[in-house]
Design a protein around this motif. Sequence first.
Motif, mmCIF file in Angstrom:
data_model
loop_
_atom_site.group_PDB
_atom_site.id
_atom_site.type_symbol
_atom_site.label_atom_id
_atom_site.label_comp_id
_atom_site.label_asym_id
_atom_site.label_seq_id
_atom_site.Cartn_x
_atom_site.Cartn_y
_atom_site.Cartn_z
ATOM 1 N N PRO A 29 0.807 -1.220 0.000
ATOM 2 C CA PRO A 29 0.000 0.000 0.000
ATOM 3 C C PRO A 29 0.841 1.271 0.000
ATOM 4 C CG PRO A 29 -0.220 -1.161 2.089
ATOM 5 C CD PRO A 29 0.618 -2.017 1.219
ATOM 6 N N ALA A 30 2.071 1.174 0.519
ATOM 7 C CA ALA A 30 2.928 2.363 0.577
ATOM 8 C C ALA A 30 3.302 2.846 -0.828
ATOM 9 C CB ALA A 30 4.183 2.061 1.380
ATOM 10 N N GLU B 271 -3.676 5.633 -1.612
ATOM 11 C CA GLU B 271 -4.487 5.038 -0.540
ATOM 12 C C GLU B 271 -5.940 4.834 -0.967
ATOM 13 O OE1 GLU B 271 -5.817 6.149 4.033
ATOM 14 O OE2 GLU B 271 -4.424 7.467 2.977
ATOM 15 N N ARG B 272 -6.491 5.815 -1.699
ATOM 16 C CA ARG B 272 -7.884 5.730 -2.142
ATOM 17 C C ARG B 272 -8.071 4.563 -3.111
ATOM 18 N NH1 ARG B 272 -7.286 11.901 -3.942
ATOM 19 N NH2 ARG B 272 -5.458 10.836 -4.770
ATOM 20 N N VAL C 118 -10.032 -0.880 -4.378
ATOM 21 C CA VAL C 118 -9.683 -2.190 -4.950
ATOM 22 C C VAL C 118 -9.962 -3.305 -3.928
ATOM 23 C CG1 VAL C 118 -7.646 -3.582 -5.491
ATOM 24 C CG2 VAL C 118 -8.039 -1.458 -6.714
ATOM 25 N N ALA C 119 -9.745 -2.989 -2.648
ATOM 26 C CA ALA C 119 -9.946 -3.995 -1.583
ATOM 27 C C ALA C 119 -11.379 -4.507 -1.572
ATOM 28 C CB ALA C 119 -9.586 -3.396 -0.228
ATOM 29 N N GLN C 120 -12.291 -3.704 -2.098
ATOM 30 C CA GLN C 120 -13.704 -4.054 -2.140
ATOM 31 C C GLN C 120 -13.950 -5.326 -2.955
ATOM 32 O OE1 GLN C 120 -15.358 -1.814 -0.336
ATOM 33 N NE2 GLN C 120 -17.268 -2.975 -0.414
ATOM 34 N N THR C 121 -13.044 -5.620 -3.875
ATOM 35 C CA THR C 121 -13.189 -6.791 -4.740
ATOM 36 C C THR C 121 -12.921 -8.101 -3.989
ATOM 37 O OG1 THR C 121 -12.184 -5.340 -6.381
ATOM 38 C CG2 THR C 121 -12.561 -7.581 -7.064
ATOM 39 N N ASP D 182 -6.620 12.299 -8.816
ATOM 40 C CA ASP D 182 -7.107 11.095 -8.147
ATOM 41 C C ASP D 182 -7.099 9.949 -9.165
ATOM 42 O OD1 ASP D 182 -8.730 9.032 -7.070
ATOM 43 O OD2 ASP D 182 -9.734 10.475 -5.764
ATOM 44 N N PRO D 183 -6.272 8.910 -8.923
ATOM 45 C CA PRO D 183 -6.145 7.832 -9.922
ATOM 46 C C PRO D 183 -7.450 7.131 -10.258
ATOM 47 C CG PRO D 183 -4.690 7.460 -8.021
ATOM 48 C CD PRO D 183 -5.473 8.701 -7.724
#
Lengths: 226, 297
Positions: free
Chosen positions: A171-172, A176-177, A182-185, B220-221
């Motif tokens: 993640p570094a 962060e957004r 993506v974690a939602q998947t 924002d990507p």
Amino acid sequence: MSQANDAGYVFEGVPLEPVSEGTNILVTGPSLGGLRQLLLGLLAGPSEEGILLVAADVSATEAVGDFKAIGGNVDPSRMCLIDCAQDSSESESEQIHGVATPADLTGIGMSFSQLYEQLHASGTARVRTGLYTLGPLLMYADDIRPVYRFLHTVTGRIQSVDGLGVCAVDPAAQDERTIKSVAQTFDGQVELRERDGTHQIRSHGLSGQPDGWHSVDINGTARSHQ
Amino acid sequence: MVDSHPTVVSVDGDPDEQAATVDALSAAGFEVIQETTVSGATSALSSEIDCVVTATTLPDGTGFDVLERVRAAYADCPVVLFGEASPADVPADSQSHIVEYLPRSIPGVRERLVSLIKDATMGGYQVAYPVPEDEQARLEALAAYDVTDFTTAETFDRLTKLVVSHFDIDKAFVGLVDEHEERFVACEGADWQTVAREDTICTHTILEHEVMVVEDLTEDPRFASNDQLRELDVRSYAGAQLTTPGGQTIGALCCLDSETRSYTTEECQDLQLFADEAMEQLELRRRLNERLPQETA
């Protein structure tokens, strides 16, 4: 049905309870702090299970070497790789598919399907799929939306075939957004950190897992299966 | 929503292969539309469909041609490339051609195909955006607030006009995030009806637990490459969730501007108050909708 089947996917040497078939996990942690070893440790299962590894940050040769280094048993009949390095053609074989670049999400997805079916046809009913790491896929993508589509397609397939999916990301090295969305998947997350010279993990969103941080020996996670 | 008898378009120029696929899908309870060419498949896209299965090679093109047409018509529709192909067959723009692939040579392939399509038609299989964990329950909650039958526009028009004035921005809207698109209940500063869900910011907002602010979309990507937002002249965004009394987030009340913009804590609190007001109006109309048929009877 074997005991392993009844118990879901078992992680020997990693302080996690078994997870049910069809589970997809996002593993987050520092690339240089044991992330690769942890991912490979989670892929190391009983000998009747297959492994399908998408190597996006390292070559297939390096990935196999690292798997051996943590005590993993490399059986070519049950281990397949997708090498996303641009110079991968040298190592291509029936077990190792190459795609030109991590940007080729369609190529990676098709190779995944083909190799999975190959493992299944050879009698390997249960397959653990790993992606190391998501970083290059995000970095090479012109637009994040195809990455969501790719992840939904692959995790959906893993769920459909009662497999196990483990995807690593540092993640570094990412926005962060982006990581949060993506974690939602995935069904849940496993976080890795280093504290006082030891590695620790904790999980979120996976049912029946221990609370809080737990120490893990990431350099020997696969030895318990031998 | 999941259809009990999903419609699958099967595209295959080989009559024997097509017959075998159709038999397997029909036996599994799918409604099947049969097509043999890319142009035929394109015509079939005017119907409501839930999934497309296409051979890799067709008399007038390839399965990837079919995929392109499906994506243009139904961005979220799952597509299965069913045949023999290799990554070398993938068109140069690989990121636009992500597809489920099933090699036809494997044993028991049609059984596998049926199983795959059953899962693919459950929703969210090949979509290009994050999906809430409880999406099915969220969509069911949203259905109860369907405002298309109400004369709600004036209430929400007034509200969005107030929001534009309060925050001194270009546009404000009340949007409901449906299964495949965002529907605009009201929109001050633009005349928008719907936007495909993969092009919306609100599909990310509904995953949040507080007001979501994007000060500069180009930084924002998640949105920097979204041409649709650029065409709509959107540079900054703030969105507050519309959350039902049952806890489901069905949409958002949002501020848009063509310039970069930050929002203070107080402004975010104000925006959430406006959103709560919008939600209350939706809730009142939902209750009215429940009572009307009984009173009519």
